[in-house]
Design a protein around this motif. Structure first.
Motif, short mmCIF file in Angstrom:
data_model
loop_
_atom_site.label_atom_id
_atom_site.label_comp_id
_atom_site.label_asym_id
_atom_site.label_seq_id
_atom_site.Cartn_x
_atom_site.Cartn_y
_atom_site.Cartn_z
N GLY A 54 0.82 -1.21 0.00
CA GLY A 54 0.00 0.00 0.00
C GLY A 54 0.84 1.24 0.00
N ASN A 55 0.39 2.23 -0.75
CA ASN A 55 1.14 3.49 -0.85
C ASN A 55 0.27 4.70 -0.59
OD1 ASN A 55 3.83 2.54 -1.68
ND2 ASN A 55 2.64 1.63 -3.34
N THR A 56 -0.82 4.50 0.15
CA THR A 56 -1.76 5.60 0.35
C THR A 56 -2.24 5.70 1.78
OG1 THR A 56 -3.39 4.05 -0.53
CG2 THR A 56 -2.70 5.83 -1.99
N PHE A 57 -2.56 6.94 2.15
CA PHE A 57 -3.09 7.28 3.47
C PHE A 57 -4.50 7.85 3.26
CE2 PHE A 57 -3.47 10.84 6.62
CZ PHE A 57 -3.51 10.07 7.78
N PHE A 58 -5.43 7.49 4.14
CA PHE A 58 -6.84 7.87 3.95
C PHE A 58 -7.37 8.67 5.14
CE2 PHE A 58 -6.03 3.94 1.73
CZ PHE A 58 -6.81 3.96 0.58
N ILE A 59 -8.21 9.64 4.84
CA ILE A 59 -8.96 10.35 5.88
C ILE A 59 -10.44 10.25 5.51
CG2 ILE A 59 -9.35 12.57 7.03
CD1 ILE A 59 -6.47 13.35 6.07
N ILE A 60 -11.27 9.84 6.47
CA ILE A 60 -12.70 9.67 6.17
C ILE A 60 -13.41 11.02 6.22
CG2 ILE A 60 -14.85 8.50 6.83
CD1 ILE A 60 -13.09 6.39 8.27
N ASN A 109 -22.93 3.01 2.93
CA ASN A 109 -22.96 3.43 1.53
C ASN A 109 -22.54 4.89 1.39
OD1 ASN A 109 -23.70 1.02 0.28
ND2 ASN A 109 -25.87 1.37 0.71
N ASP A 110 -21.96 5.20 0.24
CA ASP A 110 -21.54 6.57 -0.08
C ASP A 110 -20.53 7.11 0.93
OD1 ASP A 110 -21.55 8.76 -1.80
OD2 ASP A 110 -23.09 9.80 -0.64
N THR A 111 -19.54 6.29 1.26
CA THR A 111 -18.44 6.73 2.12
C THR A 111 -17.40 7.44 1.25
OG1 THR A 111 -18.75 5.07 3.85
CG2 THR A 111 -16.50 5.86 3.52
N HIS A 112 -16.94 8.60 1.72
CA HIS A 112 -15.93 9.38 0.98
C HIS A 112 -14.62 9.38 1.76
CE1 HIS A 112 -19.28 12.18 -0.85
NE2 HIS A 112 -19.59 10.91 -0.92
N CYS A 113 -13.55 9.03 1.07
CA CYS A 113 -12.22 9.09 1.69
C CYS A 113 -11.32 10.05 0.92
CB CYS A 113 -11.56 7.72 1.70
SG CYS A 113 -12.37 6.55 2.79
N LEU A 114 -10.61 10.89 1.65
CA LEU A 114 -9.58 11.72 1.05
C LEU A 114 -8.31 10.88 1.05
CD1 LEU A 114 -10.31 15.11 2.87
CD2 LEU A 114 -11.47 14.04 0.92
N VAL A 115 -7.65 10.80 -0.10
CA VAL A 115 -6.52 9.90 -0.26
C VAL A 115 -5.25 10.70 -0.53
CG1 VAL A 115 -5.68 7.84 -1.45
CG2 VAL A 115 -8.14 8.26 -1.31
N VAL A 116 -4.23 10.43 0.27
CA VAL A 116 -2.94 11.11 0.12
C VAL A 116 -1.91 10.05 -0.26
CG1 VAL A 116 -1.19 12.50 1.33
CG2 VAL A 116 -3.62 12.76 1.93
N ASP A 117 -1.16 10.25 -1.33
CA ASP A 117 -0.18 9.23 -1.72
C ASP A 117 1.10 9.34 -0.86
OD1 ASP A 117 1.55 11.16 -2.81
OD2 ASP A 117 0.81 10.84 -4.85
N ARG A 118 1.98 8.34 -1.01
CA ARG A 118 3.15 8.24 -0.15
C ARG A 118 4.03 9.51 -0.16
NH1 ARG A 118 6.37 3.94 1.98
NH2 ARG A 118 5.04 2.36 1.06
N ASP A 119 4.28 10.03 -1.35
CA ASP A 119 5.13 11.22 -1.45
C ASP A 119 4.54 12.40 -0.70
OD1 ASP A 119 6.99 9.90 -2.92
OD2 ASP A 119 6.35 10.72 -4.87
N ASN A 120 3.26 12.62 -0.90
CA ASN A 120 2.60 13.73 -0.22
C ASN A 120 2.46 13.48 1.28
OD1 ASN A 120 2.20 15.55 -2.46
ND2 ASN A 120 0.71 14.07 -3.22
N PHE A 121 2.25 12.21 1.64
CA PHE A 121 2.20 11.86 3.06
C PHE A 121 3.54 12.17 3.72
CE2 PHE A 121 2.90 8.75 6.49
CZ PHE A 121 1.79 8.98 7.29
N ASN A 122 4.62 11.76 3.06
CA ASN A 122 5.96 12.02 3.61
C ASN A 122 6.22 13.52 3.73
OD1 ASN A 122 6.63 9.37 3.98
ND2 ASN A 122 7.64 9.16 1.98
#
Ligand code: WNU
Length: 152
Positions: A54-60, A109-122
């Motif tokens: 996995g290379n992503t970080f999530f915020i609900i 249903n209809d859950t939204h996640c904000l996704v940050v990739d590894r580079d941006n997370f770092n």
């Protein structure tokens, strides 16, 4: 259609309410919003699978997910906890440089996640020492509670 500007303002004010990001300066937060992706999930969908890379970080941003994990003595992964709006997940694989250590399954249903990739997370974590220290500590605590629960 919602403008890019409106989307930016909406996620900016949402991220300001996320406790993890409380100490980040506004310009950092604005940069995170610029490089966010938004993913949408339905009830029952896997967002993360244990054992995968996995290379992503999530915020609900909307909805709810459950965390499950393979456990000694049980055929099925066991439910550990429920996460909701403002909660986040997926940091462990990024910080420990390991595969995903649990399943994250959408439970509304209809859950939204904000996704940050590894580079941006770092970039986000690396520029903010307290956040880095906090997450490191939290990830170590997760490993300890995994052992206590006899995860496989
Ligand atoms: C747990 N054990 C493990 C959660 C979210 C954020 C923080 C707890 Cl700071 P990953 C699977 C993800 C993992 C964590 C999340 O599941 N998780 C847990 C546990 O007891 N993982 N091993 N509880 S919710 C949570 C603390 O984010 O990151 O990339 O994927 O391994």
């Amino acid at each position: 259609m919602r403008t890019t500007q409106a989307r930016h303002e909406e996620y900016f004010s949402f991220l300001r309410s996320v406790s993890l990001l409380r100490g980040l300066p506004e310009e950092k937060l604005a940069k995170i919003v610029d490089c966010l992706e938004v993913d949408y999930f339905e009830k029952g969908e896997h967002i993360i699978r244990e054992g995968e890379e996995g290379n992503t970080f999530f915020i609900i941003a909307k909805g709810e997910v459950i965390v499950t994990q393979s456990t000694e003595g049980f055929a099925e992964p066991q439910e550990i906890k429920t996460l909701g709006v403002g909660d986040y997940f997926g940091e462990k694989a990024l910080i420990s440089e390991d595969v995903r250590s649990a399943n994250i399954i959408c439970s509304e249903n209809d859950t939204h996640c904000l996704v940050v990739d590894r580079d941006n997370f770092n970039q986000m974590v690396g520029t903010y020492e307290e956040l880095q220290a906090y997450l490191k500590e939290y990830v170590e605590e997760l490993s300890r509670s995994d052992e206590r629960r006899n995860c496989k």
